[in-house]
Design a protein around this motif. Structure first.
Motif, PDB file in Angstrom:
ATOM      1  N   VAL A   1       2.125   6.664  -9.168  1.00 53.58           N
ATOM      2  CA  VAL A   1       3.522   6.928  -9.547  1.00 53.58           C
ATOM      3  C   VAL A   1       4.473   6.228  -8.574  1.00 53.58           C
ATOM      4  O   VAL A   1       5.478   5.643  -8.991  1.00 53.58           O
ATOM      5  CB  VAL A   1       3.787   8.452  -9.618  1.00 53.58           C
ATOM      6  N   ALA A   2       4.127   6.236  -7.298  1.00 50.92           N
ATOM      7  CA  ALA A   2       4.952   5.548  -6.293  1.00 50.92           C
ATOM      8  C   ALA A   2       5.013   4.047  -6.608  1.00 50.92           C
ATOM      9  O   ALA A   2       6.076   3.429  -6.506  1.00 50.92           O
ATOM     10  CB  ALA A   2       4.393   5.788  -4.897  1.00 50.92           C
ATOM     11  N   SER A   3       3.886   3.455  -7.016  1.00 48.26           N
ATOM     12  CA  SER A   3       3.878   2.031  -7.381  1.00 48.26           C
ATOM     13  C   SER A   3       4.798   1.779  -8.555  1.00 48.26           C
ATOM     14  O   SER A   3       5.558   0.805  -8.568  1.00 48.26           O
ATOM     15  CB  SER A   3       2.460   1.573  -7.755  1.00 48.26           C
TER      16      SER A   3
ATOM     17  N   ILE B   1       0.858  -1.183   0.000  1.00 50.02           N
ATOM     18  CA  ILE B   1       0.000   0.000   0.000  1.00 50.02           C
ATOM     19  C   ILE B   1       0.899   1.240   0.000  1.00 50.02           C
ATOM     20  O   ILE B   1       1.516   1.562   1.014  1.00 50.02           O
ATOM     21  CB  ILE B   1      -0.957   0.006   1.220  1.00 50.02           C
ATOM     22  N   PRO B   2       1.021   1.906  -1.157  1.00 47.31           N
ATOM     23  CA  PRO B   2       1.853   3.107  -1.215  1.00 47.31           C
ATOM     24  C   PRO B   2       1.175   4.229  -0.443  1.00 47.31           C
ATOM     25  O   PRO B   2       0.003   4.513  -0.665  1.00 47.31           O
ATOM     26  CB  PRO B   2       1.914   3.451  -2.708  1.00 47.31           C
ATOM     27  N   THR B   3       1.904   4.838   0.470  1.00 51.98           N
ATOM     28  CA  THR B   3       1.373   5.956   1.248  1.00 51.98           C
ATOM     29  C   THR B   3       2.531   6.794   1.784  1.00 51.98           C
ATOM     30  O   THR B   3       3.540   6.236   2.207  1.00 51.98           O
ATOM     31  CB  THR B   3       0.491   5.466   2.424  1.00 51.98           C
ATOM     32  N   PRO B   4       2.363   8.134   1.777  1.00 49.02           N
ATOM     33  CA  PRO B   4       3.448   8.966   2.313  1.00 49.02           C
ATOM     34  C   PRO B   4       3.672   8.735   3.806  1.00 49.02           C
ATOM     35  O   PRO B   4       4.699   9.135   4.340  1.00 49.02           O
ATOM     36  CB  PRO B   4       2.987  10.400   2.022  1.00 49.02           C
ATOM     37  N   SER B   5       2.744   8.049   4.477  1.00 46.26           N
ATOM     38  CA  SER B   5       2.941   7.783   5.910  1.00 46.26           C
ATOM     39  C   SER B   5       3.474   6.377   6.177  1.00 46.26           C
ATOM     40  O   SER B   5       3.480   5.918   7.324  1.00 46.26           O
ATOM     41  CB  SER B   5       1.637   8.030   6.677  1.00 46.26           C
TER      42      SER B   5
ATOM     43  N   GLU C   1       3.008  -1.007   4.090  1.00 50.22           N
ATOM     44  CA  GLU C   1       2.644   0.375   3.764  1.00 50.22           C
ATOM     45  C   GLU C   1       3.951   1.115   3.531  1.00 50.22           C
ATOM     46  O   GLU C   1       4.764   1.237   4.448  1.00 50.22           O
ATOM     47  CB  GLU C   1       1.830   0.984   4.902  1.00 50.22           C
ATOM     48  N   LEU C   2       4.172   1.562   2.295  1.00 53.75           N
ATOM     49  CA  LEU C   2       5.490   2.082   1.917  1.00 53.75           C
ATOM     50  C   LEU C   2       5.419   3.467   1.291  1.00 53.75           C
ATOM     51  O   LEU C   2       4.546   3.758   0.479  1.00 53.75           O
ATOM     52  CB  LEU C   2       6.154   1.119   0.927  1.00 53.75           C
ATOM     53  N   SER C   3       6.400   4.283   1.653  1.00 57.03           N
ATOM     54  CA  SER C   3       6.564   5.627   1.078  1.00 57.03           C
ATOM     55  C   SER C   3       7.825   5.630   0.217  1.00 57.03           C
ATOM     56  O   SER C   3       8.796   4.946   0.542  1.00 57.03           O
ATOM     57  CB  SER C   3       6.720   6.647   2.214  1.00 57.03           C
ATOM     58  N   ILE C   4       7.820   6.383  -0.865  1.00 56.91           N
ATOM     59  CA  ILE C   4       9.037   6.454  -1.679  1.00 56.91           C
ATOM     60  C   ILE C   4       9.874   7.687  -1.335  1.00 56.91           C
ATOM     61  O   ILE C   4      10.912   7.927  -1.947  1.00 56.91           O
ATOM     62  CB  ILE C   4       8.758   6.393  -3.198  1.00 56.91           C
ATOM     63  N   GLY C   5       9.483   8.456  -0.335  1.00 57.83           N
ATOM     64  CA  GLY C   5      10.292   9.604   0.066  1.00 57.83           C
ATOM     65  C   GLY C   5       9.458  10.658   0.751  1.00 57.83           C
ATOM     66  O   GLY C   5       8.229  10.584   0.761  1.00 57.83           O
ATOM     67  N   ASP C   6      10.126  11.643   1.310  1.00 54.42           N
ATOM     68  CA  ASP C   6       9.433  12.643   2.113  1.00 54.42           C
ATOM     69  C   ASP C   6       8.911  13.808   1.285  1.00 54.42           C
ATOM     70  O   ASP C   6       9.467  14.913   1.313  1.00 54.42           O
ATOM     71  CB  ASP C   6      10.352  13.135   3.236  1.00 54.42           C
ATOM     72  N   TYR C   7       7.865  13.533   0.547  1.00 55.47           N
ATOM     73  CA  TYR C   7       7.151  14.535  -0.235  1.00 55.47           C
ATOM     74  C   TYR C   7       5.791  13.907  -0.507  1.00 55.47           C
ATOM     75  O   TYR C   7       5.616  12.706  -0.303  1.00 55.47           O
ATOM     76  CB  TYR C   7       7.879  14.846  -1.556  1.00 55.47           C
ATOM     77  N   VAL C   8       4.828  14.695  -0.950  1.00 53.43           N
ATOM     78  CA  VAL C   8       3.468  14.167  -1.104  1.00 53.43           C
ATOM     79  C   VAL C   8       3.043  14.140  -2.572  1.00 53.43           C
ATOM     80  O   VAL C   8       3.125  15.143  -3.273  1.00 53.43           O
ATOM     81  CB  VAL C   8       2.456  14.991  -0.259  1.00 53.43           C
ATOM     82  N   LEU C   9       2.616  12.965  -3.028  1.00 52.97           N
ATOM     83  CA  LEU C   9       2.086  12.795  -4.382  1.00 52.97           C
ATOM     84  C   LEU C   9       0.561  12.770  -4.288  1.00 52.97           C
ATOM     85  O   LEU C   9      -0.003  12.656  -3.212  1.00 52.97           O
ATOM     86  CB  LEU C   9       2.594  11.484  -4.978  1.00 52.97           C
ATOM     87  N   ASN C  10      -0.104  12.844  -5.432  1.00 46.83           N
ATOM     88  CA  ASN C  10      -1.566  12.861  -5.427  1.00 46.83           C
ATOM     89  C   ASN C  10      -2.187  11.486  -5.218  1.00 46.83           C
ATOM     90  O   ASN C  10      -3.363  11.368  -4.922  1.00 46.83           O
ATOM     91  CB  ASN C  10      -2.090  13.452  -6.728  1.00 46.83           C
TER      92      ASN C  10
HETATM   93 CL1  6GU Z   1       3.831   5.908  -1.650  1.00 47.70          CL
HETATM   94  N1  6GU Z   1       2.137   7.918  -1.973  1.00 47.70           N
HETATM   95  C1  6GU Z   1       1.839   9.232  -2.018  1.00 47.70           C
HETATM   96  N2  6GU Z   1       0.592   9.593  -2.268  1.00 47.70           N
HETATM   97  N3  6GU Z   1       2.735  10.181  -1.823  1.00 47.70           N
HETATM   98  C2  6GU Z   1       3.964   9.781  -1.570  1.00 47.70           C
HETATM   99  C3  6GU Z   1       4.356   8.440  -1.518  1.00 47.70           C
HETATM  100  C4  6GU Z   1       3.397   7.521  -1.719  1.00 47.70           C
HETATM  101  N4  6GU Z   1       5.664   8.364  -1.242  1.00 47.70           N
HETATM  102  C5  6GU Z   1       6.061   9.615  -1.134  1.00 47.70           C
HETATM  103  N5  6GU Z   1       5.064  10.467  -1.329  1.00 47.70           N
END
Ligand code: 6GU
Length: 271
Positions: free
Chosen positions: A151-153, A89-93, A138-147
């Motif tokens: 794209v993270a997937s 589950i891609p998520t910034p958190s 639950e994974l984030s690709i970095g410290d910024y927020v995508l919509n």
């Molecule tokens: Cl995985 N999702 C969203 N929405 N924003 C992000 C992210 C993921 N990783 C970094 N920013």
């Protein structure tokens, strides 16, 4: 390897048909199926979201719709058969996706990417599948927020798929990546012409002296990492550093302590 991606924007993942990942799909090395979450809705409006319970801005993705999709793709009735399935589950958190995690996930036989939009997916969805014995990341690709998670997937799928045998044409390049200078940034690279505009390639690279070139490249990697990513220097395995490595690092303020740790103590720099 089988990869399922569930999203409300299947077209967003079209780039997975290009380049090395696209070729690997064509050749059947990785099987990537992109699904429209709305296929699992049951109402006339194909609703996937609702207002947050407890109040607040934005919308939250409904657990019931997600569960119908994930039940079809994961089968929670037989978790013991799902040891090799990971729901991502891609998520910034989430926790940060790293190269180490890419290597780990490249060993799974089945990955299911659940792309959220809006404020995310109802938190009970991840909990439910964990309760079923499924690994959920639950994974984030970095410290910024995508919509959204699309794209993270794609970022994670590219990083993972290229580690699957047969995806990257030349496995040597993967070997070099992981052993060449583990935990360091890459040294700078050059091609012809050796003189271009007002600059030349470093003289040593034209010498044909392979050992000296290897040493120069390692020095460059150490220096570049010390300047740009000191956090990576702190994580280096001290036992993998030779005397020259230590000398280069000392010039950048790093010393190896008597108990074998790398510490940043710029006062120790003597100039
Ligand atoms: Cl995985 N999702 C969203 N929405 N924003 C992000 C992210 C993921 N990783 C970094 N920013």
């Amino acid at each position: 390897m089988n990869i399922d991606v569930v999203t409300i924007f299947p077209d967003y993942l079209a780039p997975l048909n290009l380049s090395l990942v696209g070729k690997a799909r064509q050749e059947g090395v990785v099987d990537i199926a992109v699904h429209d979450l709305r296929e699992w809705t049951t109402d006339r409006h194909r609703t996937v979201d609702d207002t947050p319970i407890g109040g607040g801005a934005g919308m939250v993705m409904k657990p019931d719709v997600w569960a119908l999709a994930l039940d079809d793709l994961v089968d929670p009735a037989t978790p013991q058969e799902n040891r090799d399935t990971v729901i991502v589950i891609p998520t910034p958190s989430g926790r940060t996706f790293t190269q180490a995690l890419a290597h780990e996930l490249a060993l799974a036989s089945h990955l299911v990417f659940a792309c959220g939009r809006y404020e995310g997916i109802d938190a009970r969805v991840a909990e439910h599948y964990r309760g079923q014995g499924v690994r959920v990341e639950e994974l984030s690709i970095g410290d910024y927020v995508l919509n959204g998670g699309e794209v993270a997937s794609m970022v994670m799928i590219e990083a993972i798929a290229r580690l699957v045998p047969g995806v990257v044409g030349n496995p040597e390049s993967l070997v070099e990546e992981s052993h060449g200078a583990a935990g360091l940034l890459e040294y700078p690279v050059y091609t012809r012409p050796p003189q271009w505009r007002d600059t030349s390639v470093p003289e040593i690279l034209l010498s044909g002296h392979h050992a000296k070139i290897a040493r120069w490249r390692r020095d460059q990697a150490l220096q570049k990492t010390a300047v740009k990513r000191p956090d990576m220097i702190a994580l280096l395995d001290v036992s993998a550093l030779d005397r020259h490595d230590r000398m280069v690092l000392e010039e950048h303020g790093w010393t190896v302590t008597s108990d074998g740790k790398l510490v940043y103590s710029p006062a120790a720099v003597t100039e």
